[in-house]
Design a protein around this motif. Sequence first.
Motif, PDB file in Angstrom:
ATOM      1  N   ILE A   1      -4.324   1.271   4.485  1.00 39.58           N
ATOM      2  CA  ILE A   1      -5.444   1.049   3.554  1.00 39.58           C
ATOM      3  C   ILE A   1      -6.466   2.184   3.634  1.00 39.58           C
ATOM      4  O   ILE A   1      -6.851   2.775   2.625  1.00 39.58           O
ATOM      5  CB  ILE A   1      -6.121  -0.307   3.851  1.00 39.58           C
ATOM      6  CG1 ILE A   1      -5.168  -1.460   3.491  1.00 39.58           C
ATOM      7  CG2 ILE A   1      -7.431  -0.436   3.077  1.00 39.58           C
ATOM      8  CD1 ILE A   1      -5.669  -2.825   3.921  1.00 39.58           C
TER       9      ILE A   1
ATOM     10  N   CYS B   1      -7.565  -3.259  -3.304  1.00 47.22           N
ATOM     11  CA  CYS B   1      -6.724  -3.328  -2.103  1.00 47.22           C
ATOM     12  C   CYS B   1      -6.184  -4.739  -1.888  1.00 47.22           C
ATOM     13  O   CYS B   1      -5.019  -4.923  -1.539  1.00 47.22           O
ATOM     14  CB  CYS B   1      -7.519  -2.881  -0.873  1.00 47.22           C
ATOM     15  SG  CYS B   1      -7.830  -1.112  -0.819  1.00 47.22           S
TER      16      CYS B   1
ATOM     17  N   TYR C   1      -3.313  -5.268  -4.302  1.00 51.03           N
ATOM     18  CA  TYR C   1      -2.081  -4.612  -3.867  1.00 51.03           C
ATOM     19  C   TYR C   1      -1.377  -5.430  -2.787  1.00 51.03           C
ATOM     20  O   TYR C   1      -0.166  -5.665  -2.848  1.00 51.03           O
ATOM     21  CB  TYR C   1      -2.377  -3.219  -3.301  1.00 51.03           C
ATOM     22  CG  TYR C   1      -2.984  -2.244  -4.274  1.00 51.03           C
ATOM     23  CD1 TYR C   1      -2.716  -2.312  -5.637  1.00 51.03           C
ATOM     24  CD2 TYR C   1      -3.835  -1.233  -3.824  1.00 51.03           C
ATOM     25  CE1 TYR C   1      -3.288  -1.403  -6.513  1.00 51.03           C
ATOM     26  CE2 TYR C   1      -4.400  -0.328  -4.701  1.00 51.03           C
ATOM     27  CZ  TYR C   1      -4.127  -0.418  -6.039  1.00 51.03           C
ATOM     28  OH  TYR C   1      -4.681   0.475  -6.908  1.00 51.03           O
TER      29      TYR C   1
ATOM     30  N   ILE D   1       0.838  -1.210   0.000  1.00 44.89           N
ATOM     31  CA  ILE D   1       0.000   0.000   0.000  1.00 44.89           C
ATOM     32  C   ILE D   1       0.869   1.253   0.000  1.00 44.89           C
ATOM     33  O   ILE D   1       0.587   2.233  -0.707  1.00 44.89           O
ATOM     34  CB  ILE D   1      -0.944   0.002   1.218  1.00 44.89           C
ATOM     35  CG1 ILE D   1      -1.874  -1.211   1.179  1.00 44.89           C
ATOM     36  CG2 ILE D   1      -1.740   1.289   1.272  1.00 44.89           C
ATOM     37  CD1 ILE D   1      -2.826  -1.234   0.018  1.00 44.89           C
TER      38      ILE D   1
END
Length: 243
Positions: free
Chosen positions: A217, A229, A232, A5
């Motif tokens: 996040i 997300c 990632y 992230i």
Amino acid sequence: MMGGILEVSGAAEQLAFTFIRVIGKRKEEWALAITGWVVSIPVFADSAIVIFAPLVKAMSSVTGISVVGLALSLACGLQLTHCLVPPTPGPLTAAGMFNVDVGQMIIGGALISIPMLIVVVFYTKWIGKKIYQVPNDEGGFDRKEFKQEYIKSMDELNAMMDAKPLPGFWASVEPIFIPIILILLKTVLDFVDMGNPVINFLGSPIVALGIGTLLAIYGLVPKEDNKACLLYTSDAADDTPCV
């Protein structure tokens, strides 16, 4: 996962640019070595490596300095105090076995590690040119022969920072420093024999890093959907080498 992230959001680059502006150009190895030396006194070296790995990679990418030299500076700084300065369990146990005063052990270990740290930084500067390796756009690393023109000037760095839409400094730094603070609190309370169940839970490395991941996040990519997300974080986990 947290590192993934930090990278995709640009937070690691924001930290790298800020770090360099504060400490000055051509002092990156010194800064990372000293950071590792300080952080590893309250925080286990393995947790600190996980926390600071995105910063090291971003610093290499934006400066052109070999990631080998930067990572080794951080790792050696971490290991020196991890092995020599209480309240890390190893030196704390050694102090107990040899009936050495813990305060004296802290002072002695710190003093012994300082000249070692100085030698390490000169070595990492040298080895970074011998093994010149920098991140590429595909997420891997390119190794080539070192040339001085690869190292970017401060003007180039400022231009790069101004050209990129990066997240704010505080949003970028929270996922790194909140886990460090939680782990530090747990270490200090355990050291003075004032353990607290809540702090013991929140300050355990897995939980603290999990909190850092959630902060990354929801603070850095709040508009991304769940699938993005997960992509990632899973990609970052898949790319992490086993040590």
